[in-house]
Design a protein around this motif. Structure first.
Motif, PDB file in Angstrom:
ATOM      1  N   SER A  18     -22.573 -35.611  53.242  1.00 31.12           N
ATOM      2  CA  SER A  18     -22.925 -35.266  54.628  1.00 31.12           C
ATOM      3  C   SER A  18     -21.693 -35.399  55.518  1.00 31.12           C
ATOM      4  N   THR A  19     -20.744 -34.527  55.273  1.00 30.52           N
ATOM      5  CA  THR A  19     -19.475 -34.515  55.994  1.00 30.52           C
ATOM      6  C   THR A  19     -19.126 -33.068  56.327  1.00 30.52           C
ATOM      7  N   PRO A  20     -18.184 -32.849  57.228  1.00 34.20           N
ATOM      8  CA  PRO A  20     -17.730 -31.472  57.480  1.00 34.20           C
ATOM      9  C   PRO A  20     -17.224 -30.800  56.198  1.00 34.20           C
ATOM     10  N   ARG A  21     -16.559 -31.558  55.341  1.00 34.48           N
ATOM     11  CA  ARG A  21     -16.090 -30.996  54.075  1.00 34.48           C
ATOM     12  C   ARG A  21     -17.260 -30.559  53.196  1.00 34.48           C
ATOM     13  N   GLY A  22     -18.310 -31.374  53.130  1.00 36.95           N
ATOM     14  CA  GLY A  22     -19.496 -31.010  52.365  1.00 36.95           C
ATOM     15  C   GLY A  22     -20.158 -29.751  52.912  1.00 36.95           C
ATOM     16  N   ALA A  23     -20.193 -29.613  54.236  1.00 40.35           N
ATOM     17  CA  ALA A  23     -20.773 -28.422  54.860  1.00 40.35           C
ATOM     18  C   ALA A  23     -19.958 -27.171  54.517  1.00 40.35           C
ATOM     19  N   ALA A  74     -26.575 -14.385  54.692  1.00 42.97           N
ATOM     20  CA  ALA A  74     -26.961 -15.654  54.067  1.00 42.97           C
ATOM     21  C   ALA A  74     -25.883 -16.732  54.206  1.00 42.97           C
ATOM     22  N   ALA A  75     -24.611 -16.368  54.038  1.00 43.57           N
ATOM     23  CA  ALA A  75     -23.540 -17.362  54.138  1.00 43.57           C
ATOM     24  C   ALA A  75     -23.470 -17.968  55.537  1.00 43.57           C
ATOM     25  N   HIS A  76     -23.747 -17.175  56.556  1.00 45.69           N
ATOM     26  CA  HIS A  76     -23.754 -17.707  57.927  1.00 45.69           C
ATOM     27  C   HIS A  76     -24.894 -18.708  58.119  1.00 45.69           C
ATOM     28  N   ILE A  77     -26.040 -18.383  57.548  1.00 42.09           N
ATOM     29  CA  ILE A  77     -27.195 -19.281  57.657  1.00 42.09           C
ATOM     30  C   ILE A  77     -26.914 -20.592  56.934  1.00 42.09           C
ATOM     31  N   VAL A  78     -26.365 -20.499  55.717  1.00 43.89           N
ATOM     32  CA  VAL A  78     -26.010 -21.715  54.977  1.00 43.89           C
ATOM     33  C   VAL A  78     -25.032 -22.557  55.783  1.00 43.89           C
ATOM     34  N   ALA A  79     -24.031 -21.913  56.368  1.00 37.47           N
ATOM     35  CA  ALA A  79     -23.028 -22.640  57.152  1.00 37.47           C
ATOM     36  C   ALA A  79     -23.669 -23.396  58.307  1.00 37.47           C
ATOM     37  N   GLU A  80     -24.574 -22.766  59.020  1.00 34.78           N
ATOM     38  CA  GLU A  80     -25.217 -23.416  60.172  1.00 34.78           C
ATOM     39  C   GLU A  80     -26.127 -24.555  59.733  1.00 34.78           C
ATOM     40  N   LEU A  81     -26.941 -24.321  58.704  1.00 35.51           N
ATOM     41  CA  LEU A  81     -27.860 -25.372  58.256  1.00 35.51           C
ATOM     42  C   LEU A  81     -27.103 -26.547  57.651  1.00 35.51           C
ATOM     43  N   ALA A  82     -26.041 -26.273  56.896  1.00 33.83           N
ATOM     44  CA  ALA A  82     -25.247 -27.349  56.303  1.00 33.83           C
ATOM     45  C   ALA A  82     -24.505 -28.132  57.381  1.00 33.83           C
ATOM     46  N   ALA A  83     -23.971 -27.443  58.379  1.00 39.15           N
ATOM     47  CA  ALA A  83     -23.289 -28.132  59.481  1.00 39.15           C
ATOM     48  C   ALA A  83     -24.265 -29.031  60.230  1.00 39.15           C
ATOM     49  N   ASN A  84     -25.479 -28.553  60.437  1.00 39.60           N
ATOM     50  CA  ASN A  84     -26.486 -29.394  61.095  1.00 39.60           C
ATOM     51  C   ASN A  84     -26.828 -30.615  60.252  1.00 39.60           C
ATOM     52  N   ALA A 141     -24.887 -32.118  58.116  1.00 39.75           N
ATOM     53  CA  ALA A 141     -23.746 -33.030  58.117  1.00 39.75           C
ATOM     54  C   ALA A 141     -23.542 -33.692  59.478  1.00 39.75           C
ATOM     55  N   THR A 142     -24.008 -33.054  60.534  1.00 42.72           N
ATOM     56  CA  THR A 142     -23.813 -33.594  61.882  1.00 42.72           C
ATOM     57  C   THR A 142     -25.029 -34.383  62.358  1.00 42.72           C
ATOM     58  N   ARG A 192     -25.533 -41.236  52.373  1.00 41.23           N
ATOM     59  CA  ARG A 192     -26.572 -40.329  51.858  1.00 41.23           C
ATOM     60  C   ARG A 192     -26.101 -38.889  51.972  1.00 41.23           C
ATOM     61  N   ASP A 193     -26.424 -38.110  50.960  1.00 42.71           N
ATOM     62  CA  ASP A 193     -25.986 -36.722  50.874  1.00 42.71           C
ATOM     63  C   ASP A 193     -27.046 -35.776  51.417  1.00 42.71           C
ATOM     64  N   PHE A 194     -26.681 -34.491  51.507  1.00 42.28           N
ATOM     65  CA  PHE A 194     -27.674 -33.455  51.769  1.00 42.28           C
ATOM     66  C   PHE A 194     -27.717 -32.537  50.552  1.00 42.28           C
ATOM     67  N   ARG A 195     -28.787 -31.788  50.438  1.00 43.66           N
ATOM     68  CA  ARG A 195     -28.980 -30.909  49.282  1.00 43.66           C
ATOM     69  C   ARG A 195     -29.144 -29.478  49.744  1.00 43.66           C
ATOM     70  N   LEU A 196     -28.412 -28.581  49.081  1.00 42.72           N
ATOM     71  CA  LEU A 196     -28.526 -27.137  49.305  1.00 42.72           C
ATOM     72  C   LEU A 196     -29.265 -26.534  48.126  1.00 42.72           C
ATOM     73  N   LEU A 197     -30.255 -25.698  48.418  1.00 34.74           N
ATOM     74  CA  LEU A 197     -30.995 -24.994  47.382  1.00 34.74           C
ATOM     75  C   LEU A 197     -31.114 -23.534  47.791  1.00 34.74           C
ATOM     76  N   LEU A 198     -30.760 -22.647  46.876  1.00 33.54           N
ATOM     77  CA  LEU A 198     -30.943 -21.210  47.065  1.00 33.54           C
ATOM     78  C   LEU A 198     -31.844 -20.730  45.950  1.00 33.54           C
ATOM     79  N   TYR A 199     -32.812 -19.899  46.283  1.00 32.12           N
ATOM     80  CA  TYR A 199     -33.553 -19.256  45.219  1.00 32.12           C
ATOM     81  C   TYR A 199     -34.099 -17.920  45.662  1.00 32.12           C
ATOM     82  N   VAL A 200     -34.248 -17.071  44.656  1.00 28.12           N
ATOM     83  CA  VAL A 200     -34.779 -15.730  44.860  1.00 28.12           C
ATOM     84  C   VAL A 200     -36.056 -15.630  44.054  1.00 28.12           C
ATOM     85  N   VAL A 201     -37.133 -15.289  44.728  1.00 27.40           N
ATOM     86  CA  VAL A 201     -38.403 -15.013  44.069  1.00 27.40           C
ATOM     87  C   VAL A 201     -38.895 -13.690  44.635  1.00 27.40           C
TER      88      VAL A 201
END
Length: 157
Positions: free
Chosen positions: A21-26, A47-57, A59-60, A67-76
């Motif tokens: 949960s750091t800027p580097r992790g985001a 999608a990359a813009h959305i990931v960037a915003e959600l990950a930055a949030n 981490a901030t 404690r870490d954050f988790r990124l999950l992408l899936y296509v169904v």
């Protein structure tokens, strides 16, 4: 008599990673998501813009020391779902309307503008997940269609 097993028209694809949960992790979340989308033959934007915003949030605003954050992408089917889970379940994200000269506060406005749908899901405690969905074009799983097809654009409000 042999029983047939139903086949999906498009494969279910998923990718998950736990990041600090750091800027580097985001930043790493965006890079890894971009590469995974390319591997799947899907366009990286928006999608990359959305990931960037959600990950930055995450981490901030969702940061808890150690404690870490988790990124999950899936296509169904015809949907790409992006999920970012952090350990600040009590801090629900809210869109704000910052002043013109504000240097931050526009991330969820961007997510709202780019995603077809987005929201939050609680738990398990102390976690929360912020998710966003993008509709894919009908030929996204067709190997003959190539990797240049775009995500469908939603009508603007």
């Amino acid at each position: 008599m042999k029983q047939e097993i139903p086949q999906l028209d498009s494969p279910i694809r998923n990718f998950g990673v736990q990041l600090s949960s750091t800027p580097r992790g985001a930043r790493l979340a965006r890079l890894l998501a971009t590469e995974q989308l390319r591997t799947w033959g899907l366009p990286t934007d928006p999608a990359a813009h959305i990931v960037a915003e959600l990950a930055a949030n995450a981490a901030t605003h969702g940061r808890v020391a150690g404690r870490d954050f988790r990124l999950l992408l899936y296509v169904v089917g015809d949907t790409l779902r992006i999920e970012v889970a952090d350990t600040r379940g009590e801090c629900r994200p809210q869109t704000r309307h910052p002043t013109d000269d504000a240097e931050s506060g526009r991330g969820l406005l961007l997510v709202d503008a780019l995603a077809d749908r987005w929201g939050t899901t609680p738990g398990p405690r102390p976690r929360k997940t912020v998710w966003a969905e993008l509709s894919l074009p009908p030929d996204h799983g067709n190997a003959c269609s190539g990797a240049t097809g775009g995500l469908s654009q939603r009508p603007r409000r």
